[in-house]
Design an enzyme around this catalytic site. Structure first.
Site, PDB file in Angstrom:
ATOM      1  N   HIS A 137     -14.130 -28.379  91.881  1.00  0.00           N
ATOM      2  CA  HIS A 137     -14.614 -27.346  92.793  1.00  0.00           C
ATOM      3  C   HIS A 137     -16.051 -26.952  92.463  1.00  0.00           C
ATOM      4  CE1 HIS A 137     -10.135 -26.462  92.800  1.00  0.00           C
ATOM      5  NE2 HIS A 137     -10.376 -26.661  94.079  1.00  0.00           N
ATOM      6  N   SER A 165      -5.996 -29.218  90.935  1.00  0.00           N
ATOM      7  CA  SER A 165      -5.288 -28.018  90.491  1.00  0.00           C
ATOM      8  C   SER A 165      -3.848 -28.328  90.122  1.00  0.00           C
ATOM      9  CB  SER A 165      -5.325 -26.951  91.595  1.00  0.00           C
ATOM     10  OG  SER A 165      -6.653 -26.598  91.905  1.00  0.00           O
TER      11      SER A 165
END
EC number: 6.3.2.1
Length: 315
Positions: free
Chosen positions: A52, A202
């Site tokens: 990210h 994630s």
């Protein structure tokens, strides 16, 4: 700073400004554009990692950029039996990471504020959404495209940044933007990997130690497929699948070779090799761009453009 409900939104340059109301972030975005700033959107579901942050850094490289990072676990893109409730929510840590990166706007809406009228209107993503990921997650991309379109309408960015790890998602978002005449430039950012090659995700945190060690097979399979592509499409697929199927505990959902727009791949030229596997309930994706540089000759050996027999493995 966090915006206060019921008041006009305040923006403090050089600080992380956190807005939860769509109207607030929209007003601030419009005001900043009027001052000459270029609005960059990085949509996320939180649980931020280096992948990210690579999107954030790419966005910040735009001259005059003000970066908006949305953090929203979108319920629409989770199907029955998927991990909506278990999906990691680490807002305080996420905001700390954004401050460290010099991000000026975080948008943290609730499901009620994003869908105040429920699912009255959604995006139909088209036939490609039924392939690859859509084969096992039939409602996933309708949820993804609906929330992405809403974020683009709310923030009205000049550019929006998405990782190439979710490659089918990236292609479908580009299709939506083109087909619906959305005035935004979609930027794909290369995959960020762990030291051993595993694509950052994630969901990696769900893996136990044995699964985490076995998960490096995804990038190994892609590497094998990329090398074997000198012998053609089927050789690339066989090599990638062979690596995955040799590892205990992996359930292979698909190994596919498509063109860059996820259509049928040509016998030679550029392609995209995509894999999806499961470790128990944890699903991991990866992909790589490859070059299919030759076709098989009559004796089964790969033949290059000059007509010479080539080894299927090259460094």
């Amino acid at each position: 700073m966090r915006a206060n409900a019921g008041r006009a939104p305040v923006f403090k340059p050089g600080e992380l400004n956190v807005y939860s109301a769509p109207r607030d972030v929209g007003e601030v975005s419009r005001a900043l554009r009027h001052t000459g700033r270029r609005v960059m959107l990085v949509p996320t579901m939180g649980a931020l990692h280096e992948g990210h942050l690579a999107l954030v850094r790419a966005a910040k490289r735009t001259p005059g950029a003000v970066v908006v990072v949305s953090i929203f676990v979108n319920p629409l893109q989770f199907g029955a039996g998927e991990d909506l409730d278990a999906y990691p929510r680490t807002l305080d840590q996420d905001l700390a990471k954004l401050r460290a990166e010099g991000v000026e706007i975080a948008f943290t809406p609730t499901a009620a504020s994003m869908y105040p009228n429920g699912l009255r209107t959604t995006v139909q993503p088209g036939p490609m959404a039924a392939e690859l990921e859509g084969g096992s997650r039939p409602t996933h991309f309708a949820g993804v495209l609906t929330v992405v379109l809403k974020l683009l309408q709310i923030v009205a960015p000049d550019r929006a940044f998405f990782g190439e790890k979710d490659y089918q998602q990236l292609v479908l978002i580009r299709q939506m933007v083109a087909d619906l005449n959305v005035n935004v430039q979609v930027i794909g950012v290369p995959i960020v990997r762990e030291h051993d090659g595993l694509a950052m995700s994630s969901r990696n945190r769900y893996l136990d130690p044995a699964q985490r060690e076995a998960a490096i097979a995804l990038s190994a399979a892609l590497t094998a497929g990329a090398h074997a592509a000198t012998a053609g499409v089927q050789a690339a697929l066989d090599a990638a699948r062979g690596v995955l199927e040799a590892v205990p505990g992996i359930v292979v959902d698909y190994v596919e070779l498509r063109d860059g727009e996820l259509g049928p791949v040509s016998p030679s030229g550029s392609g995209r090799l995509l894999v999806a596997v499961r470790f128990g309930t944890t699903r991991l994706l990866d992909n790589v761009a490859i070059e299919i540089e030759s076709i098989a000759g009559t004796d089964g050996q790969p033949v290059g453009p000059d007509g010479r027999v080539q080894s299927p493995w090259r460094n």
